[in-house]
Enzyme design. Structure first.
Site, mmCIF file in Angstrom:
data_model
loop_
_atom_site.group_PDB
_atom_site.id
_atom_site.type_symbol
_atom_site.label_atom_id
_atom_site.label_comp_id
_atom_site.label_asym_id
_atom_site.label_seq_id
_atom_site.Cartn_x
_atom_site.Cartn_y
_atom_site.Cartn_z
ATOM 1 C CE LYS A 1 -4.336 -1.476 0.152
ATOM 2 N NZ LYS A 1 -5.367 -1.052 -0.807
ATOM 3 C CB SER B 1 -0.602 -8.305 -1.407
ATOM 4 O OG SER B 1 -1.588 -8.953 -0.631
#
Length: 409
Positions: free
Chosen positions: A61, A311
């Protein structure tokens, strides 16, 4: 989570991703890629894990957040930024803002994991706990943006966010030029869209496959309808991809460039997290392990070499404990048994001796003597056992029956 933008913004192209990569130089790390012999054997071709769980803030992110905030005009930076998130996006916005000297306010649900709240504060954000679910938190963040003039930083529905996440696609091609399939976890779709933009522009032969949790799979019905549609109350342990509606910006890109979207069960997610921890020695959150879950669910259906993108690794320790137990159960390494025995001195010790010979590790024992279903000389025992797998479970049950015990379930 249901997020919306007031308008559909322009497309994202390879030059945008390359520009984002230059912007992120010295900010985001090029995370390592590790081979997995176990997964390679299952799939029948090389499997590599792209370890973005080792990124700063523990997830991808930071990439999109930094690119988005970097692109703000001076007057927008002066007004500060605001975001709503239960974890990863919050930390990405907080650190990106601090690095760029921009004031940040992050709204998080009241029940957000304490480690994620603490980390977001440590990265420099003014954290405000509002609402029980992220939708309520989002509403308050958008209200704050209207009142204060702060710029709302969307977690996935903006071209700059997509371009920033797309830098992972460039890294994958650099680190594994022979790749033929890339697996990417999907919530709103920003990561998958960005990776697809970069990869398909340079290597159109490489398959990009998105992975969603079965209980939060908004993309299959949306792609079927030809537009983003909402699903009611997404439910999954993978909070990082627990999104009820695709983003407008990534949806078009996913529809054009992502080859396939698959879904995975909660059992597969917990088994994947356990595998990452035991075999790869990597702490990965359920959303980050979704790509490994897809490999475990149908290993022979992928063209290799395969890169599975991990991720993120931000998982609450208490949730990790529950997930690991769930994963061990799904893998056949927990056995729950109820059996009856004669209620006499030494009977329980004899039972435990039988279990010891069978090499089963006793985790919990419940000994019941007072129950209307039991005879005067009977006792019932409930056992929670740790075993070595499904075959060992059968062997333990068979050993108990051979010793004369009545196994009820």
């Amino acid at each position: 989570m249901s997020f919306r933008l007031p308008q559909v913004l322009g497309p994202v192209i390879l030059d945008d991703v390359r520009g984002a990569q230059k912007m992120l130089s010295g900010v985001a790390r090029m995370t390592p890629m590790e081979g997995s012999r176990h997964l390679s054997a299952l799939v029948g071709s090389p499997v590599h894990l792209k370890c973005e769980n080792l990124q700063r803030t523990g997830s991808f992110k930071l990439r999109g957040a930094y690119v988005r905030i970097s692109g703000l005009r001076p007057e927008e930076r002066a007004a500060g930024v605001v975001a709503a998130s239960a974890g990863n996006h919050a930390q990405g916005v907080a650190l990106a803002s601090s690095l760029l000297g921009v004031r940040s306010t992050v709204f998080m649900p009241v029940g957000a994991p304490l480690p994620k709240v603490a980390a977001t504060r440590e990265y420099g954000a003014d954290v405000r706990l509002v609402g029980q679910v992220v939708d309520e938190t989002l509403e308050r963040a958008q209200e704050f943006a209207r009142e204060s003039g702060a710029v709302f930083i969307h977690p996935f529905d903006h071209p700059d966010i997509v371009a920033g996440q797309g830098t992972l696609g460039l890294e994958i091609l650099e680190q594994c030029p022979e790749v033929r399939t890339i697996l990417v976890g999907m919530g709103g779709g920003g990561l998958a869209a960005g990776v697809a933009v970069a990869v398909k522009a340079l290597r159109p032969d490489v398959k990009v496959i998105g992975v969603q949790a079965e209980g939060a799979a908004a993309y299959p019905p949306s792609l079927a309808a030809g537009r983003p549609v909402s699903i009611p109350t997404p439910v999954t342990m993978a909070d990082g991809i627990k999104v009820g509606r695709p983003g407008e910006v990534p949806f078009k890109i996913v529809g054009d460039l992502v080859d396939e979207v698959r879904t995975v069960s909660e059992d597969a997610l917990s088994s994947a997290l356990l595998l990452c921890l035991e075999r790869a020695k990597l702490v990965v959150e359920p959303a980050g392990a979704s790509t490994v879950a897809a490999l475990l669910s149908d290993p022979r259906s992928f063209d290799g070499p395969v890169v599975a993108l991990l991720s993120g690794g931000n998982v609450d320790p208490l949730l990790m404990q529950r997930i690991l137990r769930h994963g061990m159960a799904a893998a056949g390494r927990y056995l729950s048994l109820r059996l009856r025995l004669t209620d006499r001195p030494g009977a329980l010790a004899a039972l435990l001796g039988t279990l010891s010979v069978a090499d089963a590790n006793v985790l919990d024992v419940s000994h019941v003597r007072t129950d209307p279903r039991l005879g005067l000389t009977e006792a019932e025992v409930e056992l929670q056992l740790e075993t070595k797998g499904p075959e060992h479970c059968d062997e333990v049950a068979a050993a108990l029956r051979a010793a004369g015990y009545t196994v009820l379930d």
